[in-house]
Scaffold this motif. Structure first.
Motif, short mmCIF file in Angstrom:
data_model
loop_
_atom_site.label_atom_id
_atom_site.label_comp_id
_atom_site.label_asym_id
_atom_site.label_seq_id
_atom_site.Cartn_x
_atom_site.Cartn_y
_atom_site.Cartn_z
N LEU A 167 42.13 17.43 135.52
CA LEU A 167 43.29 17.06 136.33
C LEU A 167 42.97 17.10 137.82
O LEU A 167 43.47 16.29 138.60
CB LEU A 167 44.47 17.99 136.04
CG LEU A 167 45.16 17.81 134.69
CD1 LEU A 167 46.36 18.73 134.58
CD2 LEU A 167 45.60 16.36 134.47
N THR A 168 42.09 18.05 138.24
CA THR A 168 41.78 18.17 139.66
C THR A 168 40.84 17.05 140.10
O THR A 168 40.90 16.62 141.26
CB THR A 168 41.14 19.54 139.97
OG1 THR A 168 41.24 20.35 138.80
CG2 THR A 168 41.83 20.22 141.12
N LEU A 201 40.81 13.96 139.07
CA LEU A 201 41.50 12.69 139.22
C LEU A 201 42.45 12.73 140.41
O LEU A 201 42.88 13.80 140.84
CB LEU A 201 42.30 12.38 137.96
CG LEU A 201 41.50 12.24 136.66
CD1 LEU A 201 42.46 12.08 135.48
CD2 LEU A 201 40.54 11.06 136.74
N ASP A 260 46.55 9.25 138.99
CA ASP A 260 45.82 9.09 137.73
C ASP A 260 46.08 10.27 136.80
O ASP A 260 46.22 10.12 135.59
CB ASP A 260 44.31 8.94 137.98
CG ASP A 260 43.98 7.61 138.63
OD1 ASP A 260 44.73 6.63 138.38
OD2 ASP A 260 43.00 7.54 139.39
N ALA A 261 46.11 11.47 137.38
CA ALA A 261 46.39 12.66 136.57
C ALA A 261 47.77 12.55 135.93
O ALA A 261 47.96 12.90 134.76
CB ALA A 261 46.30 13.92 137.43
N ILE A 317 50.87 16.20 141.62
CA ILE A 317 50.85 15.39 140.38
C ILE A 317 52.28 15.09 139.93
O ILE A 317 52.62 13.95 139.61
CB ILE A 317 50.08 16.12 139.27
CG1 ILE A 317 48.60 16.24 139.66
CG2 ILE A 317 50.21 15.37 137.94
CD1 ILE A 317 47.77 17.03 138.68
#
Lengths: 462, 462
Positions: A59-60, A62, A66-67, A94
């Motif tokens: 997640l980090t 992206l 995108d995440a 996010i």
């Protein structure tokens, strides 16, 4: 790109290993390219098999946008768990990419401290909106709506709308735009225009002249059943949501209602099977899974002890006619099955609105008559088995009679329980089955052993 | 008319009596007015309580179009039953008012002779289409699509489209129009245009210049899971359905996919509860309801006899230590519960794609370790109860040990069964639970009684 261009993940031996390597390599681009090739289900599978460190790193790596897209592919429970592992600032970035309904769902799945920390890191306006959404109960119009909708004032003209649509094309592309809502100066809903009403318009006319007045709408507090009824009755692509003062709050899409309905049946199915207190995934730690399942089983063990105490009371009868021991579990189990059938029919009729929770007499009459017929049929069958096994007429009579009587009890109780529980505002899916089983076990043991006690000399003399 | 104008049917004591009176009076207009006032759920309830003569009379009184609207409010099973009671000619007239997907669903629910008679009475073109739709398996794109969609040729111009839209406004009003599909001369799908792409068009441009080429699409034989994936991945309002030659066959709407998914979970829920062979409504005749439920119960009685035969084999042990009889149903029932939890988790993970049917070893490892933990916990608990009750250390050991061993068996088997059944193309919802219960009953009885046989002198000496 067509769907055929996807890689078949079943052909990749272990796609999560490819994913693990890409995450370890730490480059965003090839990672994103790999994720893009996978379908949502494939993504969900691969991510669920990563360690929680890998999940956070993914997640980090992206971009927040995108995440956010990745999170949309996986189940809410899992997505919330993944976000909780991130720093609040990153998590907030996010979440801001998701729509308002989804943000509230994810925050609602986290523990309160994490959710508060993330909200503190969001842009004040978005945080304010998310807090407001969090206050609506989950399965209501307020909890299911999104705030992303197009609203214009009634004195605006078609040309104003077209200009605005042109200017904000990119923003609106993410909207689920089907309707334009028209409000007055105090944001009260006045009318609606369909997108294709703009195809042949008089550009100078104010919206108030073209709009459909007093449109169908739902209140923020409308429940799931009301919303389903709404979309079944009006086949619309969205329902405007208003508060008590008729002010437009957002729009509920039929997909959101369908999804909430599907989640409710999943909870129902899991509840019936004894998975309580949240979904279980095998990627969770062993002790979490074990503990959740045990919490349910330990209640069950108590209910079982209560039921079995009936056998303990009649131990002497049982010792004198040990053949009965073979039939005790059969009578209770068969009646449990009959009762569960009645529970299922009642729950189904309740959910379709074909029976009202107050119609106890109707259900009792319907189920009792069926209980007599099926009780006699099953009693005759099992009674005959008992008779031929030991060639003892009385054994057949005791066993068959007990099964007939207990079927009647089970079916009647099973039919009534969901209605009673609904009136008591309890969840029939969770409570019906264990309650029913305990009662039919007790009653089954009681019928077999008390009937047997009455004719005991004839039984042991088989 | 706003939703608030509805009558609250819960305020009407028995709306079906009002409906009965209106049907008996035999006038279409007041009947239609009354039906219009009711929500779909209310209509479904009131109609389900009418006699089947009244139901037929109701459908015949209304115009075919109005009758079709009424049928859309009630469940498919019931609608199909009502239509079968009408003359084939009248039934055909009503069906012709429904969309192609719905027609096929209703015909598929009838017996073949009735369906054939109705098809013979339909307009040849519509009958042909319905026959074709009937051939697609129900939960595939072909079975879920509707043929009502807008398709134009690539050399046509925007102005042609606008003219056509204007000219056929009324017909298209019933369509679920979101996209225009563009095909070549052999009806092969070439592109797609969104409705709002028409807002700012060059009227003279051919569609081929404006359309999105090579659009997302699904094959007629795509299954429900594939379709769900499709709509989860591409948030579209409809998917064009093509055959092997890429010819446009119709459009699947996401609502149809959602509804099919919901129906599948209802079947699953009913199946788990022993309602097999079609939905049951309490308005059905007693013997139909009784017979359907018995067909399932009589299989269950056989499974029960098989399981109980283990007790029969160990009768002497049981007679020597009658206290065991109290624990037999408890051990088998508790293990059944543990096993059903594992079944539910596996079915959920399968439906989310988080486990593949081939991953037996993974599931076995995950469930066996949980089985050891929960088996020990539950075994200790029940063993302690047994020990304190009779103050017999060996009784506690036998009962606790048996529950621990049987929990391990039940949990492992429960986790694996859905995967195995899926590989054998059997329905896990129907087969898992009875199979599991039979095995855990047998194993439970066996563990208790064989452990007891091994330490028998110590048991009876409590």
């Amino acid at each position: 790109m067509t769907a055929d261009a996807k890689i078949d993940i079943n052909a990749l031996e272990k796609p999560w290993e490819n994913l693990h390597e890409l995450v370890t390599a730490g480059e965003a681009e090839p990672l994103l390219a790999f994720l893009d090739l996978m379908s949502p289900t494939e993504t969900a599978l691969a991510i669920s098999r990563l360690s929680s460190e890998d999940q956070s790193r993914l997640l980090t790596l992206l971009s927040p946008a995108d995440a956010a897209e990745v999170l949309e592919d996986i189940s809410e429970t899992q997505a919330a768990d993944m976000i909780e592992e991130l720093s609040p600032a990153h998590a907030a970035a996010i979440l801001e990419e998701l729509d308002s309904d989804h943000i509230a769902d994810l925050l609602g799945d986290m523990d309160e401290d994490s959710a508060a920390a993330i909200l503190d890191n969001m842009a004040p306006e978005e945080a304010e909106e998310a807090r407001q959404f969090l206050e609506y109960p989950p399965d209501t119009a307020g909890g299911l709506m999104i705030s992303e909708c197009l609203a214009y004032r009634e004195e605006q003209r078609i040309s104003d709308v077209l200009t605005d649509l042109q200017a904000n094309r990119e923003t609106y592309a993410d909207y689920n735009v089907q309707y334009l809502y028209v409000t007055d100066e105090r944001q009260r809903l006045r009318g609606v225009l369909r997108m294709h009403d703009l195809l042949f318009p008089v550009h100078a006319a104010p919206l108030s002249q073209l709009m459909i007045r007093d449109p169908h709408k739902v209140r923020v507090d409308a429940g799931l059943d009301r919303l389903r009824d709404f979309f079944e009755e009006h086949r619309l692509f969205g329902a405007p949501v208003v508060d008590e003062q008729n002010r437009l709050q957002g729009v509920v899409l039929p997909e959101a209602v369908e999804e909430a309905g599907r989640k409710r049946s999943v909870r129902q199915f899991l509840g019936l099977s004894g998975i309580i207190g949240g979904e279980e995934f095998r990627s969770m730690p062993l002790l979490v899974r074990s503990g959740r399942r045990l919490s349910w089983l330990s209640l069950n063990i108590v209910l079982n002890i209560i039921a079995a105490s009936v056998i303990a009371i009649y131990q002497d009868t049982l010792a004198a006619a040990i053949a009965l021991a073979v039939f005790l579990p059969m009578v209770s189990d068969m009646s449990g099955c009959s009762g569960n059938q009645a529970v299922a029919v009642s729950m189904r009729e309740l959910s379709l609105g074909l029976v009202r929770p107050g119609e106890l007499l109707r259900v009792m009459a319907k189920e009792a008559s069926l209980g007599v017929v099926n009780g006699l049929a099953l009693g005759l069958l099992l009674g005959a088995v008992a008779f031929f096994w030991k060639n003892n007429y009385y054994l057949g009579l005791v066993v068959g009679g007990a099964l007939a009587a207990n079927t009647l009890v089970a079916v009647t109780l099973g039919g009534l329980l969901p209605l009673l529980l609904k009136r008591l505002k309890m969840d029939p899916a969770l409570v019906s089955s264990p309650l029913l089983t305990t009662v039919t076990d007790m009653a089954g043991f009681f019928f077999v052993l008390s009937f047997a006690t009455a004719v005991l000399p004839r039984l042991s003399g088989g």
